[in-house]
Design an enzyme around this catalytic site. Structure first.
Site, PDB file in Angstrom:
ATOM      1  N   GLY A 261       0.785  -1.229   0.000  1.00 25.43           N
ATOM      2  CA  GLY A 261       0.000   0.000   0.000  1.00 25.43           C
ATOM      3  C   GLY A 261       0.812   1.271   0.000  1.00 25.43           C
ATOM      4  O   GLY A 261       0.272   2.355   0.240  1.00 25.43           O
ATOM      5  N   GLU A 303       4.980  -6.072   1.243  1.00 29.40           N
ATOM      6  CA  GLU A 303       4.416  -6.519  -0.024  1.00 29.40           C
ATOM      7  C   GLU A 303       4.164  -5.361  -0.994  1.00 29.40           C
ATOM      8  O   GLU A 303       3.016  -5.053  -1.322  1.00 29.40           O
ATOM      9  CB  GLU A 303       3.105  -7.265   0.215  1.00 29.40           C
ATOM     10  CG  GLU A 303       3.239  -8.554   0.999  1.00 29.40           C
ATOM     11  CD  GLU A 303       1.895  -9.200   1.275  1.00 29.40           C
ATOM     12  OE1 GLU A 303       0.856  -8.547   1.034  1.00 29.40           O
ATOM     13  OE2 GLU A 303       1.877 -10.350   1.730  1.00 29.40           O
ATOM     14  N   PRO A 304       5.197  -4.720  -1.490  1.00 30.52           N
ATOM     15  CA  PRO A 304       4.967  -3.659  -2.486  1.00 30.52           C
ATOM     16  C   PRO A 304       4.605  -4.260  -3.836  1.00 30.52           C
ATOM     17  O   PRO A 304       5.192  -5.253  -4.279  1.00 30.52           O
ATOM     18  CB  PRO A 304       6.327  -2.950  -2.544  1.00 30.52           C
ATOM     19  CG  PRO A 304       7.311  -4.035  -2.212  1.00 30.52           C
ATOM     20  CD  PRO A 304       6.626  -4.908  -1.188  1.00 30.52           C
ATOM     21  N   GLY A 305       3.641  -3.670  -4.491  1.00 32.60           N
ATOM     22  CA  GLY A 305       3.287  -4.057  -5.857  1.00 32.60           C
ATOM     23  C   GLY A 305       3.311  -2.837  -6.743  1.00 32.60           C
ATOM     24  O   GLY A 305       4.178  -2.675  -7.601  1.00 32.60           O
ATOM     25  N   ARG A 343      -8.972   2.959 -13.731  1.00 30.84           N
ATOM     26  CA  ARG A 343      -8.743   3.551 -12.417  1.00 30.84           C
ATOM     27  C   ARG A 343      -9.372   4.930 -12.265  1.00 30.84           C
ATOM     28  O   ARG A 343      -9.750   5.325 -11.165  1.00 30.84           O
ATOM     29  CB  ARG A 343      -7.238   3.655 -12.121  1.00 30.84           C
ATOM     30  CG  ARG A 343      -6.546   2.309 -11.970  1.00 30.84           C
ATOM     31  CD  ARG A 343      -5.122   2.469 -11.430  1.00 30.84           C
ATOM     32  NE  ARG A 343      -5.115   2.976 -10.067  1.00 30.84           N
ATOM     33  CZ  ARG A 343      -4.808   4.196  -9.725  1.00 30.84           C
ATOM     34  NH1 ARG A 343      -4.463   5.099 -10.648  1.00 30.84           N
ATOM     35  NH2 ARG A 343      -4.829   4.579  -8.467  1.00 30.84           N
ATOM     36  N   CYS A 374     -18.056   3.933 -25.422  1.00 27.09           N
ATOM     37  CA  CYS A 374     -19.408   4.508 -25.379  1.00 27.09           C
ATOM     38  C   CYS A 374     -19.906   4.608 -23.948  1.00 27.09           C
ATOM     39  O   CYS A 374     -20.879   3.955 -23.546  1.00 27.09           O
ATOM     40  CB  CYS A 374     -20.357   3.678 -26.240  1.00 27.09           C
ATOM     41  SG  CYS A 374     -20.006   3.802 -27.998  1.00 27.09           S
ATOM     42  N   TYR A 404      -1.954  -1.922 -12.043  1.00 25.67           N
ATOM     43  CA  TYR A 404      -3.419  -1.928 -12.082  1.00 25.67           C
ATOM     44  C   TYR A 404      -3.985  -1.318 -13.361  1.00 25.67           C
ATOM     45  O   TYR A 404      -5.040  -0.700 -13.348  1.00 25.67           O
ATOM     46  CB  TYR A 404      -3.991  -1.237 -10.838  1.00 25.67           C
ATOM     47  CG  TYR A 404      -3.547  -1.902  -9.569  1.00 25.67           C
ATOM     48  CD1 TYR A 404      -4.022  -3.150  -9.211  1.00 25.67           C
ATOM     49  CD2 TYR A 404      -2.602  -1.291  -8.744  1.00 25.67           C
ATOM     50  CE1 TYR A 404      -3.581  -3.779  -8.054  1.00 25.67           C
ATOM     51  CE2 TYR A 404      -2.155  -1.923  -7.583  1.00 25.67           C
ATOM     52  CZ  TYR A 404      -2.656  -3.159  -7.250  1.00 25.67           C
ATOM     53  OH  TYR A 404      -2.210  -3.791  -6.113  1.00 25.67           O
TER      54      TYR A 404
END
Length: 447
Positions: A261, A303-305, A343, A374, A404
């Site tokens: 996070g 846990e970095p992503g 996002r 659309c 993401y």
């Protein structure tokens, strides 16, 4: 002949780099005023592979892995694969010494196909199916993060040798922000509320299963967190719960996974996590909590992503049209949108947008970059500054799109998902090919 050949004095006013807080470190303007990444002009990538296209800087990914190792030399760094799980990235991060976190059988399969050691894989997820748990056990994943009482029953039936598990706890820490990314509060779908009767029951059940070994706790506070003090508070609460297990069961659990996070900057000036400061906060909190409870220091995992891959990614679009609405906005429509970047619609995310095929030196306009789909909500960026003489066919680049985007992409309007093109040392390599209409029809077996 370019404009810079005619007016060489313009070169002196051109920045040689873009903001490294948002763009990969190896991003420059070349002699023709084009943005280059990893030694390759983005406009050339657009010409060769089409648009919309994801571009990923391999060196940036590897550099971010090394940055985490430097800041946390004694911690286990586990790449959160849901940010971007493809074989190449799984290979890169494990070569840099990271473990890998997966959230589904699909992500597990990709990690294994990339050659990741199963012992270095962690399985997450609040709704793991029987088949997913079975696949994890059979492949020999190192740890399973238990998220429900049902999983304890299933795992105990599936495991033929002791399976190491972490129990996910909600520490009751509200980091504020968008409700969709606040995962540390007590009332949410992940894990067990810390100190609750349900958490105590889960611990007791695991302890009674001979094929399950509780090695520690896991928590995740949310996303885009830039205040490290939240993690210090999490350490204090989680160590207190570890001490309670010792008191109630006479067992010392030794691992504390603090999740990820960590915030990244999507636009210049955005707040991001300061890793050395985070390391100091966690270290101080560990010292204080362990001293208070007379508890041996646990090993720490992070846990970095997003923080590993977000800044490594740039998405390329081609301008389709420009509309100046009288009394309203100027809309620049591109050949991508919410199917390759949902996002904005999901979280209200905001991005920078720049012209990639030239360095504009004239007047600018304020514009809204709209997608081709659309939906009225198909907007990629609002109130961005673009050259007033922008024309259809020019290439726009959106930085910080490595996390993401591919993971959340869809084939809405039956438009195939973009390819992923890696850049490194002046070369390109296709990592994921563009999804075609033939791919979509191959799944449609109704006739």
């Amino acid at each position: 002949m370019t404009l810079l050949d005619i007016f060489p004095s313009l070169r002196s006013g051109m920045p040689s780099r873009l903001d490294s807080a948002v763009w990969p470190r190896d991003t420059h303007y070349d002699g023709d005023g084009r943005i280059t990444l990893g030694g390759v002009a983005l406009a050339d990538i657009a010409d060769q592979y089409g648009t919309a296209t994801y571009v990923l800087d391999e060196e940036e990914v590897r550099s971010r892995c090394r940055t985490y190792h430097k800041a946390f030399p004694e911690a286990e760094i586990i790449y959160a694969g849901k940010a971007l799980m493809i074989r190449a990235v799984a290979e890169w991060v494990t070569q840099e010494g990271l473990s890998v976190d997966v959230c589904s059988a699909g992500e597990l399969t990709i990690a294994l196909a990339a050659g990741v050691d199963p012992a270095r894989i962690v399985l997450h997820g609040n709704g793991k199916s029987f088949d997913e748990l079975q696949a994890a056990v059979r492949s020999g994943v190192g740890r399973v993060v238990v998220d429900s009482l049902t999983e304890i029953t299933l795992l105990s039936a599936l495991a033929t040798t002791p399976q190491r598990v972490l129990l996910r706890l909600s520490p009751g820490i509200d980091v504020h922000g968008h409700p969709a990314v606040r995962t540390g509060v007590l009332d949410q779908k992940f894990g067990f509320p810390i100190g609750s009767a349900m958490a105590a029951e889960a611990i007791d059940r695991i302890m009674r299963q001979p094929n399950l070994t509780l090695i520690g706790f896991h928590c995740h506070l949310g996303s885009q967190i830039y205040d490290p003090d939240h993690y210090g508070e999490a350490v204090r609460r989680m160590v207190g719960e570890m001490a309670r297990v010792r008191e109630d069961h006479g067992v010392i659990v030794t691992e504390l996974d603090l999740g990820g996070g960590h915030a990244v900057a999507y636009r210049s000036g955005d707040a991001e996590m300061n890793l050395p400061e985070l390391a100091d906060v966690i270290e101080d909190a560990l010292d204080a909590a362990c001293a208070r409870h007379h508890f041996p220091r646990p090993s720490i995992a992070l846990e970095p992503g997003r923080a590993i891959v977000a800044r490594a990614g740039v998405t390329l679009y081609r301008v389709l049209s420009i509309k100046h609405i009288e009394g309203g906005r100027t809309y620049v429509t591109v050949d991508g949108g919410m199917s390759d970047n949902p996002r904005v619609a999901l979280y209200g995310a905001r991005y920078e947008v720049v012209v990639a095929n030239r360095h504009p030196c004239g007047p600018h306009m304020t514009a809204t970059v709209a997608g081709r789909y659309c939906e009225a909500g198909d907007i990629l960026a609002t109130d961005v500054r673009l050259p007033a003489d922008l024309r259809p066919g020019e290439v726009l680049a959106v930085p910080c799109t490595g996390a993401y985007h591919h993971s959340l992409a869809s084939s809405y309007n039956s438009v195939g998902r973009p390819p992923i093109i890696a850049v490194r040392r002046g070369r390109t390599r296709e990592l994921v090919r563009r999804e075609t209409t033939a791919d979509l029809l191959a799944r449609d077996i109704g006739l």
